[in-house]
Design a protein around this motif. Structure first.
Motif, PDB file in Angstrom:
ATOM      1  N   ASP A  46     -21.905   2.584  92.652  1.00  0.00           N
ATOM      2  CA  ASP A  46     -20.948   1.772  93.399  1.00  0.00           C
ATOM      3  C   ASP A  46     -20.519   0.591  92.537  1.00  0.00           C
ATOM      4  O   ASP A  46     -21.264   0.147  91.658  1.00  0.00           O
ATOM      5  CB  ASP A  46     -21.594   1.270  94.696  1.00  0.00           C
ATOM      6  N   PHE A  50     -20.655  -4.241  95.925  1.00  0.00           N
ATOM      7  CA  PHE A  50     -20.369  -3.388  97.082  1.00  0.00           C
ATOM      8  C   PHE A  50     -21.184  -3.855  98.287  1.00  0.00           C
ATOM      9  O   PHE A  50     -22.239  -4.481  98.135  1.00  0.00           O
ATOM     10  CB  PHE A  50     -20.663  -1.916  96.765  1.00  0.00           C
ATOM     11  N   LEU A  52     -22.593  -2.400 102.223  1.00  0.00           N
ATOM     12  CA  LEU A  52     -22.728  -1.238 103.111  1.00  0.00           C
ATOM     13  C   LEU A  52     -21.803  -1.328 104.317  1.00  0.00           C
ATOM     14  O   LEU A  52     -21.387  -0.303 104.848  1.00  0.00           O
ATOM     15  CB  LEU A  52     -24.178  -1.093 103.596  1.00  0.00           C
ATOM     16  N   CYS A  55     -16.601  -0.033 103.588  1.00  0.00           N
ATOM     17  CA  CYS A  55     -16.358   1.182 102.801  1.00  0.00           C
ATOM     18  C   CYS A  55     -15.383   0.930 101.655  1.00  0.00           C
ATOM     19  O   CYS A  55     -15.448   1.611 100.630  1.00  0.00           O
ATOM     20  CB  CYS A  55     -15.832   2.305 103.696  1.00  0.00           C
ATOM     21  N   THR A  57     -15.463  -1.285  99.552  1.00  0.00           N
ATOM     22  CA  THR A  57     -16.163  -1.801  98.377  1.00  0.00           C
ATOM     23  C   THR A  57     -17.049  -0.740  97.718  1.00  0.00           C
ATOM     24  O   THR A  57     -17.720  -1.031  96.735  1.00  0.00           O
ATOM     25  CB  THR A  57     -17.049  -3.005  98.753  1.00  0.00           C
ATOM     26  N   GLN A  58     -17.052   0.490  98.278  1.00  0.00           N
ATOM     27  CA  GLN A  58     -17.937   1.546  97.799  1.00  0.00           C
ATOM     28  C   GLN A  58     -17.157   2.676  97.135  1.00  0.00           C
ATOM     29  O   GLN A  58     -15.947   2.774  97.280  1.00  0.00           O
ATOM     30  CB  GLN A  58     -18.720   2.150  98.977  1.00  0.00           C
ATOM     31  N   ARG A  59     -17.904   3.531  96.454  1.00  0.00           N
ATOM     32  CA  ARG A  59     -17.350   4.782  95.938  1.00  0.00           C
ATOM     33  C   ARG A  59     -17.280   5.733  97.136  1.00  0.00           C
ATOM     34  O   ARG A  59     -18.261   5.900  97.862  1.00  0.00           O
ATOM     35  CB  ARG A  59     -18.291   5.326  94.857  1.00  0.00           C
ATOM     36  N   ASN A  60     -16.124   6.356  97.365  1.00  0.00           N
ATOM     37  CA  ASN A  60     -15.911   7.156  98.568  1.00  0.00           C
ATOM     38  C   ASN A  60     -15.489   8.583  98.240  1.00  0.00           C
ATOM     39  O   ASN A  60     -15.119   8.893  97.112  1.00  0.00           O
ATOM     40  CB  ASN A  60     -14.842   6.499  99.450  1.00  0.00           C
ATOM     41  N   TRP A  91     -24.624   4.764 103.313  1.00  0.00           N
ATOM     42  CA  TRP A  91     -23.466   4.651 102.425  1.00  0.00           C
ATOM     43  C   TRP A  91     -22.317   5.472 103.004  1.00  0.00           C
ATOM     44  O   TRP A  91     -22.514   6.584 103.524  1.00  0.00           O
ATOM     45  CB  TRP A  91     -23.806   5.143 101.021  1.00  0.00           C
TER      46      TRP A  91
END
Length: 186
Positions: A46, A50, A52, A55, A57-60, A91
């Protein structure tokens, strides 16, 4: 020589069907968990910072990952297999995989990425996963789905797991997970 090649090529299809049938039969018998690595979410790790709860801010999952998750769920539904529980890493890529495949997800921190915590937290999560697998093993005609990360699956059973691949696990001696079968839904 050509005939031999043709026989080998055509014999692969029935073998794949038998492998699918064996996985479906093992799930129907219960007492196991099928632990999936989340579907395709391009990149590695991530981004820094990032969260939790966000979303964005995360790899999706990408479009291919979302479609793959839906195919996983369709595979189980076509075989009339319904998990007793669907647990997911919190995640977003894991929650999304579970919801797209099974229309539900129960976020569970022990399935979370160990890269986000200390070694002590990771070890405690693995103990909890092993204990939960042992509890599932005592239930006949019931199986659970877990959606998690490569790092968690490697810590449980070793080896590489492809995006969207499922590992059928049962509790072995001393609550150690035993790999029973692998499922790759194309």
């Amino acid at each position: 020589m050509q005939r031999r090649a043709l026989l080998i090529a055509t014999s692969a299809w029935p073998w794949a069907a038998r492998a699918d049938d064996a996985v479906a039969a093992r799930l129907a018998a219960g007492g196991v968990v099928i632990a999936f690595r989340h579907a395709l979410a391009p990149g590695t790790f991530d981004p820094p910072g990032f969260r939790l709860d966000d979303c964005g801010t995360q790899r999706n999952l990408n479009d291919e990952g979302r479609a793959h998750a839906q195919r996983i769920g369709a595979w189980l539904r076509e075989r009339r297999l319904s998990p007793a529980a669907v647990r997911s890493s919190p995640w977003c890529r894991c929650v999304d995989t579970a919801r797209l495949a099974f229309d539900r997800a129960d976020p569970w921190l022990p399935l979370g990425s160990p890269r986000a915590g200390s070694e002590a937290v990771h070890d405690a999560a693995l103990r909890e996963l092993r204990a939960s697998l042992a509890a599932v093993a005592r239930s006949e005609r019931r199986f659970e789905v877990w959606v998690t990360h490569q790092f968690v699956l490697t810590a449980l059973v070793g080896g590489h797991v492809a995006s969207g691949e499922g590992l059928v696990l049962q509790a072995g001696a001393g609550h150690q997970p035993t790999l029973v079968a692998r499922l790759s839904v194309a």
